[in-house]
Scaffold this motif. Structure first.
Motif, mmCIF file in Angstrom:
data_model
loop_
_atom_site.group_PDB
_atom_site.id
_atom_site.type_symbol
_atom_site.label_atom_id
_atom_site.label_comp_id
_atom_site.label_asym_id
_atom_site.label_seq_id
_atom_site.Cartn_x
_atom_site.Cartn_y
_atom_site.Cartn_z
ATOM 1 N N LEU A 1 16.787 -27.302 24.172
ATOM 2 C CA LEU A 1 16.877 -26.058 23.414
ATOM 3 C C LEU A 1 16.235 -26.208 22.031
ATOM 4 O O LEU A 1 15.439 -25.363 21.605
ATOM 5 N N VAL A 2 16.541 -27.285 21.330
ATOM 6 C CA VAL A 2 15.953 -27.505 20.001
ATOM 7 C C VAL A 2 14.449 -27.705 20.117
ATOM 8 O O VAL A 2 13.671 -27.197 19.286
ATOM 9 N N TRP A 3 13.994 -28.428 21.139
ATOM 10 C CA TRP A 3 12.559 -28.637 21.342
ATOM 11 C C TRP A 3 11.853 -27.300 21.571
ATOM 12 O O TRP A 3 10.812 -27.039 20.981
ATOM 13 N N ALA A 4 12.446 -26.440 22.399
ATOM 14 C CA ALA A 4 11.829 -25.134 22.692
ATOM 15 C C ALA A 4 11.793 -24.260 21.434
ATOM 16 O O ALA A 4 10.782 -23.599 21.156
ATOM 17 N N LEU A 5 12.882 -24.246 20.672
ATOM 18 C CA LEU A 5 12.897 -23.464 19.431
ATOM 19 C C LEU A 5 11.869 -24.004 18.436
ATOM 20 O O LEU A 5 11.161 -23.221 17.772
ATOM 21 N N ASP A 6 11.758 -25.317 18.318
ATOM 22 C CA ASP A 6 10.778 -25.923 17.413
ATOM 23 C C ASP A 6 9.359 -25.557 17.837
ATOM 24 O O ASP A 6 8.517 -25.204 17.001
ATOM 25 N N LEU A 7 9.091 -25.626 19.118
ATOM 26 C CA LEU A 7 7.767 -25.279 19.636
ATOM 27 C C LEU A 7 7.463 -23.805 19.352
ATOM 28 O O LEU A 7 6.367 -23.464 18.890
ATOM 29 N N GLY A 8 8.454 -22.932 19.586
ATOM 30 C CA GLY A 8 8.248 -21.498 19.357
ATOM 31 C C GLY A 8 8.054 -21.171 17.886
ATOM 32 O O GLY A 8 7.143 -20.414 17.518
#
Length: 144
Positions: free
Chosen positions: A127-134
């Motif tokens: 979840l944190v990786w996806a938010l960071d990428l977005g």
């Protein structure tokens, strides 16, 4: 099928009759207050309970002692503090006695709990990786 369902509902009604349930648990706030009040000790005629009289008497005694100006007690009659090593041994004994009181999980429970924690951690990392990428893509688009 209708006969089976009727028999089951009748059994439930017989297991929990309304009059027995209402006698055990009060149904509204007023009934609960009344039940609590009936379980308390009776108050005195002057409007105070016996416990409050005792606490008032104790506080008056302690006020009198403070007014008399008695000196602070000395440490002559008290034991010496144990040495640092003695306190260390006592600490370890107390830790061991507390650990004996612990209910340890079985191996199956331990594996289950560990699996749950690992799955949760992997989910949070994703979840944190996806938010960071977005957010990174949004900032790159915004500021070029």
């Amino acid at each position: 099928m209708g006969g089976v369902e009727d028999g089951m509902s009748e059994g439930r009604e017989q297991d929990q009759p309304e009059e027995r349930d209402s006698a055990v648990r009060p149904s509204n706030a007023a009934a609960r207050r009344e039940r609590r009040a009936s379980s308390r000790p009776a108050a005195r005629k002057d409007g105070s309970s016996a416990e409050s009289k005792k606490s008032v008497a104790k506080s008056e005694e302690s006020d009198e002692d403070a007014k008399k100006g008695r000196p602070t007690k000395t440490r002559e009659g008290q034991e010496k503090r144990p040495s640092l090593i003695g306190r260390g041994f006592r600490y370890v004994r107390e830790v061991v006695s507390e650990l004996r009181k612990v209910i340890w999980p079985t191996r199956k429970q331990l594996v289950t709990y560990t699996g749950v924690v690992l799955v949760f951690v992997v989910f949070m990392v994703a979840l944190v990786w996806a938010l960071d990428l977005g957010f990174g893509a949004a900032v790159f688009e915004l500021f070029g």
